[in-house]
Design a protein around this motif. Structure first.
Motif, short mmCIF file in Angstrom:
data_model
loop_
_atom_site.label_atom_id
_atom_site.label_comp_id
_atom_site.label_asym_id
_atom_site.label_seq_id
_atom_site.Cartn_x
_atom_site.Cartn_y
_atom_site.Cartn_z
N ARG A 1 0.82 -1.21 0.00
CA ARG A 1 0.00 0.00 0.00
C ARG A 1 0.86 1.26 0.00
O ARG A 1 0.56 2.23 -0.72
N THR A 2 1.92 1.25 0.79
CA THR A 2 2.78 2.43 0.86
C THR A 2 3.52 2.65 -0.45
O THR A 2 3.55 3.76 -0.98
N LEU A 3 4.12 1.59 -0.98
CA LEU A 3 4.92 1.73 -2.20
C LEU A 3 4.06 2.01 -3.43
O LEU A 3 4.53 2.61 -4.40
N ALA A 4 2.78 1.60 -3.38
CA ALA A 4 1.88 1.86 -4.51
C ALA A 4 1.64 3.36 -4.70
O ALA A 4 1.21 3.79 -5.78
N GLN A 5 1.94 4.15 -3.67
CA GLN A 5 1.82 5.60 -3.79
C GLN A 5 3.06 6.21 -4.47
O GLN A 5 3.06 7.38 -4.84
N GLN A 6 4.09 5.37 -4.62
CA GLN A 6 5.37 5.85 -5.14
C GLN A 6 5.69 5.27 -6.51
O GLN A 6 6.35 5.91 -7.33
N ALA A 7 5.21 4.04 -6.77
CA ALA A 7 5.56 3.35 -8.02
C ALA A 7 4.51 2.27 -8.29
O ALA A 7 3.63 2.01 -7.47
N THR A 8 4.60 1.66 -9.47
CA THR A 8 3.74 0.53 -9.81
C THR A 8 4.31 -0.72 -9.14
O THR A 8 5.47 -1.06 -9.33
N VAL A 9 3.47 -1.39 -8.36
CA VAL A 9 3.94 -2.50 -7.53
C VAL A 9 3.66 -3.85 -8.19
O VAL A 9 2.55 -4.11 -8.66
N LEU A 10 4.68 -4.68 -8.20
CA LEU A 10 4.52 -6.10 -8.50
C LEU A 10 4.82 -6.85 -7.21
O LEU A 10 5.83 -6.57 -6.56
N SER A 11 3.94 -7.74 -6.81
CA SER A 11 4.19 -8.49 -5.57
C SER A 11 4.38 -9.96 -5.90
O SER A 11 3.64 -10.53 -6.70
N GLU A 12 5.38 -10.53 -5.28
CA GLU A 12 5.72 -11.92 -5.55
C GLU A 12 5.16 -12.81 -4.45
O GLU A 12 5.33 -12.53 -3.27
N VAL A 13 4.50 -13.89 -4.88
CA VAL A 13 3.88 -14.83 -3.95
C VAL A 13 4.59 -16.17 -4.06
O VAL A 13 4.85 -16.66 -5.16
N GLY A 14 4.90 -16.77 -2.91
CA GLY A 14 5.58 -18.06 -2.90
C GLY A 14 6.94 -17.93 -2.25
O GLY A 14 7.54 -16.86 -2.24
N SER A 15 7.42 -19.05 -1.74
CA SER A 15 8.69 -19.05 -1.02
C SER A 15 9.83 -19.59 -1.89
O SER A 15 9.62 -20.42 -2.77
N LYS A 16 11.04 -19.08 -1.61
CA LYS A 16 12.23 -19.61 -2.27
C LYS A 16 12.71 -20.89 -1.59
O LYS A 16 13.64 -21.54 -2.07
N ASP A 17 12.10 -21.23 -0.48
CA ASP A 17 12.44 -22.45 0.25
C ASP A 17 11.63 -23.61 -0.30
O ASP A 17 10.40 -23.64 -0.20
N ALA A 18 12.32 -24.59 -0.90
CA ALA A 18 11.63 -25.73 -1.52
C ALA A 18 10.85 -26.55 -0.51
O ALA A 18 9.94 -27.30 -0.88
N GLU A 19 11.20 -26.42 0.77
CA GLU A 19 10.51 -27.19 1.81
C GLU A 19 9.20 -26.53 2.25
O GLU A 19 8.40 -27.15 2.94
N LYS A 20 9.01 -25.28 1.87
CA LYS A 20 7.81 -24.56 2.29
C LYS A 20 6.76 -24.65 1.18
O LYS A 20 6.85 -23.97 0.16
N ILE A 21 5.78 -25.51 1.39
CA ILE A 21 4.74 -25.75 0.39
C ILE A 21 3.44 -25.09 0.85
O ILE A 21 2.96 -25.33 1.96
N LEU A 22 2.86 -24.27 -0.02
CA LEU A 22 1.59 -23.62 0.27
C LEU A 22 0.46 -24.37 -0.44
O LEU A 22 0.62 -24.80 -1.59
N ALA A 23 -0.66 -24.52 0.23
CA ALA A 23 -1.84 -25.12 -0.39
C ALA A 23 -2.41 -24.14 -1.42
O ALA A 23 -2.23 -22.93 -1.29
N PRO A 24 -3.10 -24.65 -2.44
CA PRO A 24 -3.67 -23.75 -3.46
C PRO A 24 -4.51 -22.62 -2.87
O PRO A 24 -4.42 -21.47 -3.32
N TYR A 25 -5.34 -22.93 -1.86
CA TYR A 25 -6.20 -21.88 -1.30
C TYR A 25 -5.36 -20.78 -0.66
O TYR A 25 -5.77 -19.60 -0.66
N GLN A 26 -4.17 -21.13 -0.13
CA GLN A 26 -3.30 -20.12 0.46
C GLN A 26 -2.72 -19.20 -0.62
O GLN A 26 -2.65 -17.99 -0.44
#
Length: 255
Positions: free
Chosen positions: A124-149
């Protein structure tokens, strides 16, 4: 194009909301950038300066000016954002964005544990300054998110002000959206697409097999990220059904 072919998928034109090709710059020299834009600039929609390579890249301002003059947006990798956050230097990061005239910014939490409400606050803060792209997901291969997450996180970040959400895969394409082998987590991706508009997602897909899979699933105008500089032209031919992997796919189908 250099000549006419029938039954070629219709590509969106710049500036576009879908069909984006995001290129990963891991420290290209000024001369390499000039050569890249000379041959492939028409097919590049934005450039990510991978992870925190911008911290050590020489002649950075001069290089960014070349992208700027070519009309190609660029932004620092999300890991650099995280490096500032973990050191309690958020305001310093905002000053860096201004110093380098960044009009796009990536917010991520792939390497840093961060409450999601806090991440959305940064968006929200940075969107006032620039166009924001947000990355979802972990770089840790052991951290698995369920689809709903994945879906809940993406929705919240778009609502917080992100222009696009990026599906994490890392440079190698072996975490997040993908298994360690690089195989697409097909069920995950299909559930995400069922809930989040395809044009709002950039899929990191550095491997050819991954690019082919997404193009066949979503169409020629799927948003693809983490494309290597040498692969920009090859990716465009895959989008157009002019490489063996998609040769027959678009002949009798509408992209």
């Amino acid at each position: 194009m250099n000549y006419n072919l029938l039954n070629i998928p219709e590509r969106t034109t710049k500036p576009r909301e879908s069909g984006l090709t995001m290129v990963m710059d891991k420290g290209l020299s000024i001369r390499e950038v000039e050569d890249l834009l000379d041959v492939a600039g028409d097919y590049i929609d934005m450039v990510k300066l991978g992870w925190a390579t911008s911290y050590v890249t020489p002649k950075l301002k001069e290089k960014l000016q070349i992208y700027r003059e070519a009309g190609i947006p660029f932004y620092f990798g999300g890991t650099l954002f995280e490096a500032f956050i973990v050191r309690n230097q958020f305001e310093d990061y905002r000053k860096v964005l201004d110093e380098f005239q960044m009009t796009y910014v990536e917010v991520s939490d792939g390497s840093l544990e961060m409450p999601h409400d806090e991440k959305c606050g940064y968006i929200r803060t940075l969107a006032q300054q620039a166009t924001v792209l947000s990355e979802v997901g972990s770089k840790d291969a052991e951290k698995i998110l369920a689809p709903y997450q994945w879906i809940e996180l993406m929705r919240a970040e778009l609502e917080a002000g992100a222009w696009k959400v990026i599906g994490e895969a890392r440079e190698a394409g072996n975490v997040g959206l993908f298994r360690e082998t690089g195989e697409v987590r097909q069920g995950l991706v299909k559930e995400i697409i069922h809930s989040i508009p395809a044009e709002k997602i950039i899929w990191e897909a550095p491997q050819k097999s991954q690019q082919v899979w997404f193009i066949k699933l979503v169409g020629a105008n799927v948003n693809l990220g983490n494309i290597a500089p040498a692969e920009v032209i090859p990716v465009e031919t895959i989008r157009l059904g002019l490489r063996g992997d998609t040769f027959s796919h678009f002949l009798n189908a509408k992209a």
